[in-house]
Enzyme design. Structure first.
Site, PDB file in Angstrom:
ATOM      1  NE  ARG A 116     -57.292  64.859 -88.033  1.00 40.97           N
ATOM      2  CZ  ARG A 116     -57.179  63.791 -88.830  1.00 40.97           C
ATOM      3  NH1 ARG A 116     -56.270  62.868 -88.584  1.00 40.97           N
ATOM      4  NH2 ARG A 116     -57.967  63.644 -89.877  1.00 40.97           N
TER       5      ARG A 116
ATOM      6  CG  ASP B  33     -62.686  60.512 -88.581  1.00 43.88           C
ATOM      7  OD1 ASP B  33     -62.272  61.309 -89.440  1.00 43.88           O
ATOM      8  OD2 ASP B  33     -62.360  60.588 -87.381  1.00 43.88           O
TER       9      ASP B  33
ATOM     10  NE  ARG C 274     -62.543  63.182 -94.509  1.00 44.19           N
ATOM     11  CZ  ARG C 274     -61.838  64.083 -93.851  1.00 44.19           C
ATOM     12  NH1 ARG C 274     -61.143  63.727 -92.780  1.00 44.19           N
ATOM     13  NH2 ARG C 274     -61.822  65.335 -94.263  1.00 44.19           N
TER      14      ARG C 274
ATOM     15  CG  HIS D  65     -60.449  63.450 -85.581  1.00 45.92           C
ATOM     16  ND1 HIS D  65     -61.019  62.941 -86.733  1.00 45.92           N
ATOM     17  CD2 HIS D  65     -60.047  64.710 -85.893  1.00 45.92           C
ATOM     18  CE1 HIS D  65     -60.953  63.849 -87.683  1.00 45.92           C
ATOM     19  NE2 HIS D  65     -60.373  64.942 -87.196  1.00 45.92           N
TER      20      HIS D  65
HETATM   21  P1  NAI Z   1     -58.905  78.244 -91.117  1.00 41.74           P
HETATM   22  O1  NAI Z   1     -57.535  78.761 -90.964  1.00 41.74           O
HETATM   23  O2  NAI Z   1     -59.551  78.321 -92.460  1.00 41.74           O
HETATM   24  O3  NAI Z   1     -59.884  78.971 -90.079  1.00 41.74           O
HETATM   25  C1  NAI Z   1     -59.588  79.139 -88.740  1.00 41.74           C
HETATM   26  C2  NAI Z   1     -60.105  80.504 -88.328  1.00 41.74           C
HETATM   27  O4  NAI Z   1     -59.930  80.660 -86.928  1.00 41.74           O
HETATM   28  C3  NAI Z   1     -59.375  81.675 -89.005  1.00 41.74           C
HETATM   29  O5  NAI Z   1     -60.301  82.475 -89.733  1.00 41.74           O
HETATM   30  C4  NAI Z   1     -58.749  82.422 -87.831  1.00 41.74           C
HETATM   31  O6  NAI Z   1     -58.697  83.840 -88.029  1.00 41.74           O
HETATM   32  C5  NAI Z   1     -59.688  82.046 -86.700  1.00 41.74           C
HETATM   33  N1  NAI Z   1     -59.123  82.260 -85.362  1.00 41.74           N
HETATM   34  C6  NAI Z   1     -57.861  82.031 -84.918  1.00 41.74           C
HETATM   35  N2  NAI Z   1     -57.748  82.367 -83.624  1.00 41.74           N
HETATM   36  C7  NAI Z   1     -58.962  82.800 -83.220  1.00 41.74           C
HETATM   37  C8  NAI Z   1     -59.488  83.271 -81.999  1.00 41.74           C
HETATM   38  N3  NAI Z   1     -58.736  83.361 -80.893  1.00 41.74           N
HETATM   39  N4  NAI Z   1     -60.783  83.639 -81.960  1.00 41.74           N
HETATM   40  C9  NAI Z   1     -61.567  83.558 -83.048  1.00 41.74           C
HETATM   41  N5  NAI Z   1     -61.127  83.122 -84.251  1.00 41.74           N
HETATM   42  C10 NAI Z   1     -59.847  82.744 -84.334  1.00 41.74           C
HETATM   43  O7  NAI Z   1     -58.891  76.726 -90.587  1.00 41.74           O
HETATM   44  P2  NAI Z   1     -59.968  75.587 -90.884  1.00 41.74           P
HETATM   45  O8  NAI Z   1     -59.566  74.836 -92.099  1.00 41.74           O
HETATM   46  O9  NAI Z   1     -61.323  76.173 -90.797  1.00 41.74           O
HETATM   47  O10 NAI Z   1     -59.723  74.611 -89.636  1.00 41.74           O
HETATM   48  C11 NAI Z   1     -60.045  75.026 -88.326  1.00 41.74           C
HETATM   49  C12 NAI Z   1     -59.658  73.969 -87.301  1.00 41.74           C
HETATM   50  O11 NAI Z   1     -60.479  72.815 -87.463  1.00 41.74           O
HETATM   51  C13 NAI Z   1     -58.209  73.456 -87.427  1.00 41.74           C
HETATM   52  O12 NAI Z   1     -57.646  73.254 -86.160  1.00 41.74           O
HETATM   53  C14 NAI Z   1     -58.371  72.124 -88.148  1.00 41.74           C
HETATM   54  O13 NAI Z   1     -57.297  71.249 -87.914  1.00 41.74           O
HETATM   55  C15 NAI Z   1     -59.666  71.647 -87.528  1.00 41.74           C
HETATM   56  N6  NAI Z   1     -60.390  70.633 -88.286  1.00 41.74           N
HETATM   57  C16 NAI Z   1     -60.968  69.633 -87.555  1.00 41.74           C
HETATM   58  C17 NAI Z   1     -61.708  68.657 -88.162  1.00 41.74           C
HETATM   59  C18 NAI Z   1     -62.349  67.596 -87.320  1.00 41.74           C
HETATM   60  O14 NAI Z   1     -62.850  66.608 -87.869  1.00 41.74           O
HETATM   61  N7  NAI Z   1     -62.387  67.728 -86.005  1.00 41.74           N
HETATM   62  C19 NAI Z   1     -61.880  68.630 -89.634  1.00 41.74           C
HETATM   63  C20 NAI Z   1     -61.262  69.747 -90.306  1.00 41.74           C
HETATM   64  C21 NAI Z   1     -60.542  70.708 -89.633  1.00 41.74           C
END
Ligand code: NAI
Length: 308
Positions: free
Chosen positions: A88, A148, A151, A175
Site C-alpha cells: 500500500r 481488517d 477479515r 492498515h
Molecule cells: P479504482 O481505480 O477502481 O477507482 C479509483 C477512482 O478514482 C477511479 O475511477 C479514478 O478515475 C478516480 N480518480 C483518480 N483521481 C481522481 C481525482 N483527482 N478526482 C476524482 N476521482 C479521481 O480503485 P479502487 O479499487 O476503488 O481503490 C481506490 C483506493 O482505495 C485505492 O487507493 C486503494 O488502494 C484504496 N483502498 C483502500 C482500502 C482501505 O481499507 N482503506 C480498501 C480497498 C482499497
C-alpha cells in the site's frame, strides 16, 4: 444526510451501493475525474432503486464540486489501487497529490464535512487530510480497522468452524500487511476467549491470514478488493448518519492515546453524529504494545515522505 463519494471506481461505487441499500441517506453524490464515469455509475445504481427498494438519490459529476456543497459526510476513494505484489505504501507518490487536491475541493464547498479517508496508504493519507484540511480532528476518520476486523472475523469463524455471527474481534494499529494488529487476546466466541478453542498453530494462521487479507485478494483479483471495503465504509457512514455511537476501529489522529501523538493509527472509537465522539483505550498485553509501537514507527517513516 448528504454523502459525497469521491472516486467512482470499484470501492467508491460499492460504498455508494451499500449506503443506498441501507436507505438512511437522502442523497449520494459520486465524483470522478474520468469524463462521464461518475454520471454513468450513478445512473446504473439509480436504475437498481426500484428493484432494491431504496429512495436515496444518487447523482454523478465529473469534477464539479459545487454539486457536493453542503455534504455532511465525504468519502475519499480517489487514487490508484495496488496491483499484485505491491505494498500500500508504494501508492503514496500518486495518491498524496490526489487526496490533497480532493480534500481542498471538498472543504471549500462543505466546510463542516466529516471526511472518511479510504485511499492508500490510508494511515498516511488520513494524516495528510489532518494537515491540509483545517477540519477539527473529530471530523477526519481513516477507514482500515473496520475492514481488517471483518477479515479477522472471517478467518476466526473459518478456524473455529463457527458461524461469523458467533465471533467478535478487532484489528488495530496500521492498515498495512506488517503493521496490522489483530487482537487475538480480546477475540471471543459468544463471550468466551477464542484462545480456549484454537491451537497455537490455528491462532497463528488466523493472525497471518488477516494481515495479508488484502494482498490475498489482490493476487486473486488482479486489483484490490471492493465489496468488503465498500461495506466497511458504509458502516461508518451509517454510524454517523444515525448517531449510533457505534464502536469501530478507525485510523484517528492520536494525542497521547496509546502512547502516541501526531500520527494517525487504528484505534477503537465511538462514532456518532459528530464523527469521532471518543477514542477508547483498551488494555494491551506487553507483546501487543510492542507491536503497536513498531507499527507507529513504520507509519511515521511513510508520513515523512509527505510534502505539504
Ligand atoms: P479504482 O481505480 O477502481 O477507482 C479509483 C477512482 O478514482 C477511479 O475511477 C479514478 O478515475 C478516480 N480518480 C483518480 N483521481 C481522481 C481525482 N483527482 N478526482 C476524482 N476521482 C479521481 O480503485 P479502487 O479499487 O476503488 O481503490 C481506490 C483506493 O482505495 C485505492 O487507493 C486503494 O488502494 C484504496 N483502498 C483502500 C482500502 C482501505 O481499507 N482503506 C480498501 C480497498 C482499497
Amino acid at each position: 444526510m448528504k454523502v459525497t463519494v469521491v472516486g467512482a471506481g470499484a470501492v467508491g461505487a460499492s460504498c455508494a451501493e451499500y449506503i443506498a441499500m441501507k436507505n438512511f441517506a437522502s442523497e449520494v453524490v459520486l465524483v470522478d475525474i474520468k469524463e462521464g464515469f461518475a454520471e454513468g455509475k450513478a445512473m446504473d445504481l439509480m436504475q437498481t432503486a426500484s428493484l432494491n427498494g431504496f429512495d436515496t438519490k444518487i447523482t454523478g459529476t465529473t469534477g464539479d464540486y459545487s454539486k457536493t456543497a453542503g455534504s455532511d459526510v465525504a468519502v475519499i476513494t480517489s487514487g490508484i489501487p495496488r496491483k499484485p505484489g505491491m505494498t500500500r505504501e508504494e501508492l503514496i507518490g500518486i495518491n498524496a497529490g490526489i487526496v490533497k487536491e480532493v480534500t481542498e475541493n471538498l472543504v471549500k464547498h462543505s466546510p463542516n464535512v466529516i471526511i472518511i479517508v479510504v485511499s492508500n496508504p490510508m494511515d498516511t493519507m488520513a494524516y495528510l487530510v489532518h494537515k491540509t484540511s483545517g477540519l477539527p480532528k473529530e471530523r477526519i476518520i481513516g477507514m482500515g480497522g473496520a475492514l481488517d476486523s471483518a477479515r479477522f472475523k472471517y478467518r476466526l469463524a473459518e478456524a473455529l468452524e463457527a458461524p461469523i455471527s458467533d465471533v467478535d474481534g478487532m484489528v488495530i494499529a496500521a492498515h498495512s500487511d506488517t503493521g496490522m494488529l489483530p487482537l487475538l487476546s480480546k477475540a471471543t466466541r459468544n463471550g468466551v476467549p477464542v484462545t480456549a478453542f484454537l491451537s497455537e498453530e490455528k491462532q497463528n494462521y488466523v493472525i497471518e491470514e488477516t494481515k495479508v487479507g488484502g494482498a490475498t485478494l489482490t493476487k486473486l483479483l488482479g486489483t484490490s478488493a471492493w465489496y468488503a471495503p465498500g461495506a466497511a465504509v458504509s458502516t461508518i457512514v451509517h454510524a454517523i448518519a444515525c448517531d449510533q455511537k457505534k464502536m469501530i476501529p478507525c485510523s484517528l489522529m492520536l494525542n497521547g492515546e496509546y502512547g502516541q501523538s501526531d500520527i494517525c493509527l487504528g484505534v477503537p472509537a465511538i462514532i456518532g453524529r459528530n464523527g469521532v465522539e471518543k477514542i477508547v483505550e483498551v488494555e494491551l498485553t506487553d507483546a501487543e504494545k510492542a507491536k503497536f509501537e513498531e507499527a507507529a514507527k513504520a507509519v511515521r517513516e511513510v508520513n515523512g515522505d509527505l510534502k505539504f
